[in-house]
Design a protein around this motif. Structure first.
Motif, PDB file in Angstrom:
ATOM      1  N   SER A  40      -4.591  -1.786  -7.129  1.00  0.00           N
ATOM      2  CA  SER A  40      -5.929  -1.208  -7.038  1.00  0.00           C
ATOM      3  C   SER A  40      -6.247  -0.780  -5.618  1.00  0.00           C
ATOM      4  CB  SER A  40      -6.958  -2.223  -7.526  1.00  0.00           C
ATOM      5  OG  SER A  40      -8.266  -1.740  -7.342  1.00  0.00           O
ATOM      6  N   GLY A  41      -5.822  -1.608  -4.648  1.00  0.00           N
ATOM      7  CA  GLY A  41      -6.073  -1.257  -3.259  1.00  0.00           C
ATOM      8  C   GLY A  41      -5.339   0.010  -2.870  1.00  0.00           C
ATOM      9  N   SER A  44      -7.046   2.944  -4.355  1.00  0.00           N
ATOM     10  CA  SER A  44      -8.295   3.195  -3.656  1.00  0.00           C
ATOM     11  C   SER A  44      -8.059   4.044  -2.418  1.00  0.00           C
ATOM     12  CB  SER A  44      -8.942   1.862  -3.272  1.00  0.00           C
ATOM     13  OG  SER A  44     -10.101   2.083  -2.501  1.00  0.00           O
ATOM     14  N   MET A  45      -7.040   3.706  -1.644  1.00  0.00           N
ATOM     15  CA  MET A  45      -6.703   4.484  -0.453  1.00  0.00           C
ATOM     16  C   MET A  45      -6.277   5.889  -0.837  1.00  0.00           C
ATOM     17  SD  MET A  45      -3.713   3.744   2.378  1.00  0.00           S
ATOM     18  CE  MET A  45      -3.331   4.950   3.652  1.00  0.00           C
ATOM     19  N   SER A  47      -7.005   7.568  -3.583  1.00  0.00           N
ATOM     20  CA  SER A  47      -8.143   8.332  -4.090  1.00  0.00           C
ATOM     21  C   SER A  47      -9.060   8.778  -2.961  1.00  0.00           C
ATOM     22  CB  SER A  47      -8.937   7.478  -5.093  1.00  0.00           C
ATOM     23  OG  SER A  47      -8.129   7.112  -6.185  1.00  0.00           O
ATOM     24  N   LYS A  48      -9.281   7.881  -2.006  1.00  0.00           N
ATOM     25  CA  LYS A  48     -10.164   8.213  -0.885  1.00  0.00           C
ATOM     26  C   LYS A  48      -9.605   9.371  -0.067  1.00  0.00           C
ATOM     27  CE  LYS A  48     -10.422   5.201   2.400  1.00  0.00           C
ATOM     28  NZ  LYS A  48     -10.783   3.978   3.170  1.00  0.00           N
TER      29      LYS A  48
END
Length: 210
Positions: A40-41, A44-45, A47-48
Motif C-alpha cells: 500500500s505504501g 501510495s508513492m 499514485s502520488k
C-alpha cells in the motif's frame, strides 16, 4: 475409537483446532498485514507521483502554449515596427522632396524681377513650409509608433524566453518523476517537487512580465 466413547486426536487435528482458535495465525496475519502495508505504501508513492506528473504536464502544456503565443506576438510586433519605419522613411523622403522644391522656389523668388511673380513664389514657399511641417510631424509620429512596436516585440520575446525556461524546468521535473517511479527513491521524489516548484516560479515571472 468412536465406538467406545473416546476419540484419539492426531497431530494435524491439534493444528486445525489451534488455527481455529486463532492461536497459530497471529504471526501469519502479522506478516501478511506487513506485506499489504508495504504494498500500500508503494502504491501510495506511485499514485502520488503519477498525479503530480499529470498536473505538471498540464501546466507545462499551458506554459508551452504561452511561449508559442508570445513568440508569435513578438514576430508580429516586429513586423509592425518595420512597416512603420518604412512609412516614416517614405515621409522623410517626401519631406526632402518638399525641401528641394522649397529651395528652388526660394531661388526663383530671389531672381524674379516681377513683383507679381515674386509674390506667387512667396505663396508657394509658405505652402511648402506648411507641408514640410505636416510631413515632419507625421514622420515623427510614425517613428514613435515604430519604437513602441519594437519595445512591445522585445517585451514579448523576453516573455517567450521565460515561458520556454519554465517549460524546460517542468520537463526536467517530469523526467525526475519517471526516474523516481522506477527507483522508488524518496530523494528523487523530493527533487522532482523542488524542480517543479522552480518551474512554477519561473512561470510566475513570465506571467508578471519580470
Amino acid at each position: 475409537m468412536s465406538g467406545h466413547g473416546f476419540h484419539v486426536h492426531g497431530p494435524h487435528d491439534h493444528e486445525l483446532e489451534h488455527a481455529a482458535s486463532g492461536g497459530g495465525h497471529g504471526d501469519g496475519h502479522g506478516h501478511a498485514d506487513g506485506g499489504a502495508a508495504s504494498l500500500s505504501g508503494g502504491m501510495s508513492m506511485t499514485s502520488k507521483i503519477a498525479v503530480c506528473t499529470a498536473v505538471i504536464a498540464t501546466v507545462g502544456a499551458i506554459f508551452s502554449y504561452m511561449g508559442g503565443s508570445t513568440q508569435a506576438n513578438a514576430g508580429l510586433y516586429k513586423n509592425n515596427a518595420a512597416i512603420k519605419k518604412t512609412e516614416a522613411s517614405n515621409q522623410w523622403n517626401y519631406f526632402q522632396s518638399k525641401s528641394t522644391k522649397q529651395a528652388l522656389a526660394e531661388f526663383a523668388r530671389d531672381t524674379a524681377t516681377d513683383d507679381v511673380r515674386m509674390q506667387g513664389w512667396q505663396v508657394k514657399l509658405a505652402r511648402y513650409e506648411q507641408e514640410k511641417t505636416d510631413i515632419q510631424a507625421a514622420a515623427k509620429k510614425l517613428e514613435a509608433e515604430a519604437s513602441q512596436w519594437d519595445a512591445q516585440s522585445e517585451e514579448q520575446m523576453h516573455q517567450h524566453h521565460r515561458w520556454a525556461q519554465a517549460t524546460t524546468v517542468l520537463q526536467v521535473s517530469i523526467a525526475l518523476a519517471a526516474i523516481a517511479l522506477l527507483t522508488k527513491k524518496k530523494w528523487l521524489e523530493r527533487a522532482m517537487f523542488g524542480v517543479a516548484a522552480g518551474g512554477l516560479v519561473v512561470g510566475a515571472l513570465a506571467a508578471f512580465h519580470i
